[in-house]
Write a protein that holds these residues in place. Structure first.
Motif, PDB file in Angstrom:
ATOM      1  N   ALA A  10      -2.792  17.292 -30.372  1.00  0.00           N
ATOM      2  CA  ALA A  10      -2.231  15.946 -30.510  1.00  0.00           C
ATOM      3  C   ALA A  10      -1.364  15.840 -31.754  1.00  0.00           C
ATOM      4  O   ALA A  10      -0.292  15.211 -31.730  1.00  0.00           O
ATOM      5  CB  ALA A  10      -3.356  14.909 -30.559  1.00  0.00           C
ATOM      6  N   ASP A  11      -1.796  16.473 -32.835  1.00  0.00           N
ATOM      7  CA  ASP A  11      -1.018  16.430 -34.073  1.00  0.00           C
ATOM      8  C   ASP A  11       0.302  17.174 -33.916  1.00  0.00           C
ATOM      9  O   ASP A  11       1.342  16.733 -34.411  1.00  0.00           O
ATOM     10  CB  ASP A  11      -1.844  17.020 -35.214  1.00  0.00           C
ATOM     11  CG  ASP A  11      -1.248  16.700 -36.581  1.00  0.00           C
ATOM     12  OD1 ASP A  11      -1.193  15.506 -36.928  1.00  0.00           O
ATOM     13  OD2 ASP A  11      -0.834  17.635 -37.283  1.00  0.00           O
ATOM     14  N   TRP A  12       0.281  18.315 -33.224  1.00  0.00           N
ATOM     15  CA  TRP A  12       1.519  19.057 -32.961  1.00  0.00           C
ATOM     16  C   TRP A  12       2.499  18.206 -32.156  1.00  0.00           C
ATOM     17  O   TRP A  12       3.692  18.159 -32.456  1.00  0.00           O
ATOM     18  CB  TRP A  12       1.207  20.330 -32.177  1.00  0.00           C
ATOM     19  CG  TRP A  12       0.674  21.458 -33.007  1.00  0.00           C
ATOM     20  CD1 TRP A  12       0.729  21.588 -34.365  1.00  0.00           C
ATOM     21  CD2 TRP A  12      -0.026  22.603 -32.523  1.00  0.00           C
ATOM     22  NE1 TRP A  12       0.104  22.752 -34.765  1.00  0.00           N
ATOM     23  CE2 TRP A  12      -0.356  23.395 -33.665  1.00  0.00           C
ATOM     24  CE3 TRP A  12      -0.408  23.044 -31.261  1.00  0.00           C
ATOM     25  CZ2 TRP A  12      -1.056  24.595 -33.550  1.00  0.00           C
ATOM     26  CZ3 TRP A  12      -1.086  24.249 -31.149  1.00  0.00           C
ATOM     27  CH2 TRP A  12      -1.411  25.011 -32.279  1.00  0.00           C
ATOM     28  N   LEU A  13       1.995  17.543 -31.093  1.00  0.00           N
ATOM     29  CA  LEU A  13       2.876  16.716 -30.269  1.00  0.00           C
ATOM     30  C   LEU A  13       3.429  15.548 -31.078  1.00  0.00           C
ATOM     31  O   LEU A  13       4.616  15.208 -30.974  1.00  0.00           O
ATOM     32  CB  LEU A  13       2.119  16.205 -29.035  1.00  0.00           C
ATOM     33  CG  LEU A  13       2.904  15.283 -28.103  1.00  0.00           C
ATOM     34  CD1 LEU A  13       4.210  15.928 -27.636  1.00  0.00           C
ATOM     35  CD2 LEU A  13       2.039  14.886 -26.899  1.00  0.00           C
TER      36      LEU A  13
ATOM     37  N   ASP B  50       3.999  15.504 -34.259  1.00  0.00           N
ATOM     38  CA  ASP B  50       5.031  16.052 -35.136  1.00  0.00           C
ATOM     39  C   ASP B  50       6.337  16.293 -34.382  1.00  0.00           C
ATOM     40  O   ASP B  50       7.429  16.047 -34.904  1.00  0.00           O
ATOM     41  CB  ASP B  50       4.551  17.367 -35.751  1.00  0.00           C
ATOM     42  CG  ASP B  50       4.218  17.230 -37.224  1.00  0.00           C
ATOM     43  OD1 ASP B  50       4.219  16.092 -37.735  1.00  0.00           O
ATOM     44  OD2 ASP B  50       3.954  18.260 -37.867  1.00  0.00           O
ATOM     45  N   ASP B  51       6.216  16.801 -33.160  1.00  0.00           N
ATOM     46  CA  ASP B  51       7.407  17.064 -32.347  1.00  0.00           C
ATOM     47  C   ASP B  51       8.144  15.758 -32.058  1.00  0.00           C
ATOM     48  O   ASP B  51       9.372  15.671 -32.196  1.00  0.00           O
ATOM     49  CB  ASP B  51       6.982  17.748 -31.045  1.00  0.00           C
ATOM     50  CG  ASP B  51       8.160  18.342 -30.282  1.00  0.00           C
ATOM     51  OD1 ASP B  51       9.288  18.363 -30.817  1.00  0.00           O
ATOM     52  OD2 ASP B  51       7.950  18.799 -29.137  1.00  0.00           O
TER      53      ASP B  51
ATOM     54  N   ALA C  88      -3.766  12.386 -39.336  1.00  0.00           N
ATOM     55  CA  ALA C  88      -3.488  13.751 -39.780  1.00  0.00           C
ATOM     56  C   ALA C  88      -4.685  14.322 -40.528  1.00  0.00           C
ATOM     57  O   ALA C  88      -5.024  15.509 -40.378  1.00  0.00           O
ATOM     58  CB  ALA C  88      -2.239  13.785 -40.659  1.00  0.00           C
ATOM     59  N   ALA C  89      -5.349  13.497 -41.330  1.00  0.00           N
ATOM     60  CA  ALA C  89      -6.541  13.952 -42.052  1.00  0.00           C
ATOM     61  C   ALA C  89      -7.661  14.291 -41.076  1.00  0.00           C
ATOM     62  O   ALA C  89      -8.364  15.289 -41.238  1.00  0.00           O
ATOM     63  CB  ALA C  89      -6.989  12.878 -43.038  1.00  0.00           C
ATOM     64  N   ALA C  90      -7.837  13.457 -40.027  1.00  0.00           N
ATOM     65  CA  ALA C  90      -8.861  13.745 -39.019  1.00  0.00           C
ATOM     66  C   ALA C  90      -8.542  15.048 -38.293  1.00  0.00           C
ATOM     67  O   ALA C  90      -9.430  15.856 -38.002  1.00  0.00           O
ATOM     68  CB  ALA C  90      -8.965  12.590 -38.032  1.00  0.00           C
TER      69      ALA C  90
ATOM     70  N   VAL D   9       1.212   8.067 -32.664  1.00  0.00           N
ATOM     71  CA  VAL D   9       1.193   8.645 -34.008  1.00  0.00           C
ATOM     72  C   VAL D   9       2.562   9.202 -34.370  1.00  0.00           C
ATOM     73  O   VAL D   9       3.038   9.046 -35.506  1.00  0.00           O
ATOM     74  CB  VAL D   9       0.115   9.739 -34.116  1.00  0.00           C
ATOM     75  CG1 VAL D   9       0.226  10.484 -35.450  1.00  0.00           C
ATOM     76  CG2 VAL D   9      -1.280   9.143 -33.985  1.00  0.00           C
ATOM     77  N   GLY D  10       3.226   9.855 -33.421  1.00  0.00           N
ATOM     78  CA  GLY D  10       4.546  10.406 -33.696  1.00  0.00           C
ATOM     79  C   GLY D  10       5.547   9.348 -34.092  1.00  0.00           C
ATOM     80  O   GLY D  10       6.325   9.532 -35.042  1.00  0.00           O
ATOM     81  N   ALA D  11       5.538   8.218 -33.386  1.00  0.00           N
ATOM     82  CA  ALA D  11       6.449   7.127 -33.739  1.00  0.00           C
ATOM     83  C   ALA D  11       6.092   6.546 -35.103  1.00  0.00           C
ATOM     84  O   ALA D  11       6.974   6.269 -35.926  1.00  0.00           O
ATOM     85  CB  ALA D  11       6.415   6.050 -32.659  1.00  0.00           C
TER      86      ALA D  11
END
Length: 332
Positions: free
Chosen positions: A68-71, A73-74, A44-46, A104-106
């Protein structure tokens, strides 16, 4: 910030700011170790630092850090209430630019990840999920019998496994349950826990030594179900660099892999020494030139001196430094 009935936009701004600080690990209420010792927080920081940069590219598509961060989070939101610390989520992801976001989401739920490849036979996948006690699945490679779809996020389906044979208590520091590198993917092997710090220590020891930053292009070559694959992926993705996804066919064809390295101007490649020996032969035979390549990282097997000599004699990548990274990074 206190509630302000006459200025609801300030409340919303306060909430958005608090959410952003928490996601990139700067929540002052959190324990220091929780702020810096998790892969998902570091990602998330990256993403906050490099939102528009390409995070990963495969043969068909590419995705930015923000996408990628949005996905991620979803996916985390779809898993909310169904996965958390002490539990395991199986991630059955094809080798695409979307795979890192699924992982990342998991992880963002606090659960540990059991990475699976859709190409592995169903019996092996079932064994690994039973061994890990996985009750939830995130998949873009189809569902197995009895897996019940619950929601969708991007190309991924979130499904439940109602027939989990056992519930295995997983230490909260565990990031992944991985197969040992070098294992036979056709045989049922027990997975082993890999902690967030196992991965982050490898990245933090390696990236500064390589002087690697956002302008680097790394390969994502190995299966995420292997511990080496998990270490390899986070070198680029926690430093703002780009990961080039190597599909299974290319990974099995050393000449095709050499062409990919040249076409994508890869600067950092991670290999088992046995695979590197095949790459050296193929590159020399096809007279490949890899002027962009800066570092070759060899790990998890004994390094073959003749292969190193062949690589150097052929001057395939004159600027590349060869490293043994099975332990502390060592120049060969």
């Amino acid at each position: 910030m206190n509630a302000t009935p006459d200025h609801p936009e300030l409340d919303q701004l306060s909430a958005d700011l608090a959410g952003l600080l928490a996601r990139i690990g700067l929540d002052p209420a959190a324990e220091p170790s929780a702020r810096r010792d998790r892969i998902d927080i570091r990602f998330a920081a990256a993403a906050a630092r490099h939102p528009a940069r390409v995070c990963a590219r495969d043969g068909e598509r590419q995705t930015t850090y923000l996408e990628a961060d949005w996905l991620a989070d979803d996916i985390a939101g779809r898993l909310s209430g169904r996965a958390g610390p002490g539990s395991v989520v199986a991630v059955r992801a094809r080798r695409t630019c979307g795979a890192p976001a699924a992982v990342v989401g998991a992880l963002r739920t606090g659960a540990a990840v059991l990475p699976l490849e859709p190409g592995h036979n169903a019996g092996l996948q079932e064994f690994l999920m039973r061994d890990a006690g996985a009750e939830m699945v995130v998949s873009d490679g189809g569902l197995l019998r009895d897996e019940i779809p619950l929601a969708k996020a991007g190309r991924f389906v979130i499904a439940a496994r109602p027939e989990a044979a056992m519930r295995r208590e997983i230490p909260h520091a565990t990031a992944f349950l991985a197969l040992p590198t070098g294992g036979d993917p056709g045989r049922a092997l027990a997975v082993r826990p890999v902690s967030h710090m196992d991965v982050l220590s490898w990245v933090d020891a390696l990236v500064p030594v390589l002087e690697s930053g956002p302008d680097e292009v790394w390969t994502y070559f190995h299966s995420l179900s292997l511990d080496l694959g998990m270490r390899e992926l986070w070198g680029p993705l926690l430093s703002g660099a780009r990961a080039v996804v190597v599909d299974r066919d290319t990974a099995c064809d050393a000449r095709a892999f050499a062409r990919l390295l040249a076409e994508q101007e890869v600067t950092v490649v991670t290999q088992l020494p046995s695979a590197f020996a095949r790459l050296a032969v193929a590159a020399r035979g096809s007279r490949s030139s890899l002027p962009a390549l800066r570092h070759v990282l060899l790990s998890d097997e004994q390094v073959d001196a003749p292969a190193l000599a062949d690589w150097r004699d052929a001057r395939i990548a004159p600027q590349a430094v060869l490293w043994d990274v099975s332990g502390p990074p060592t120049v060969l």
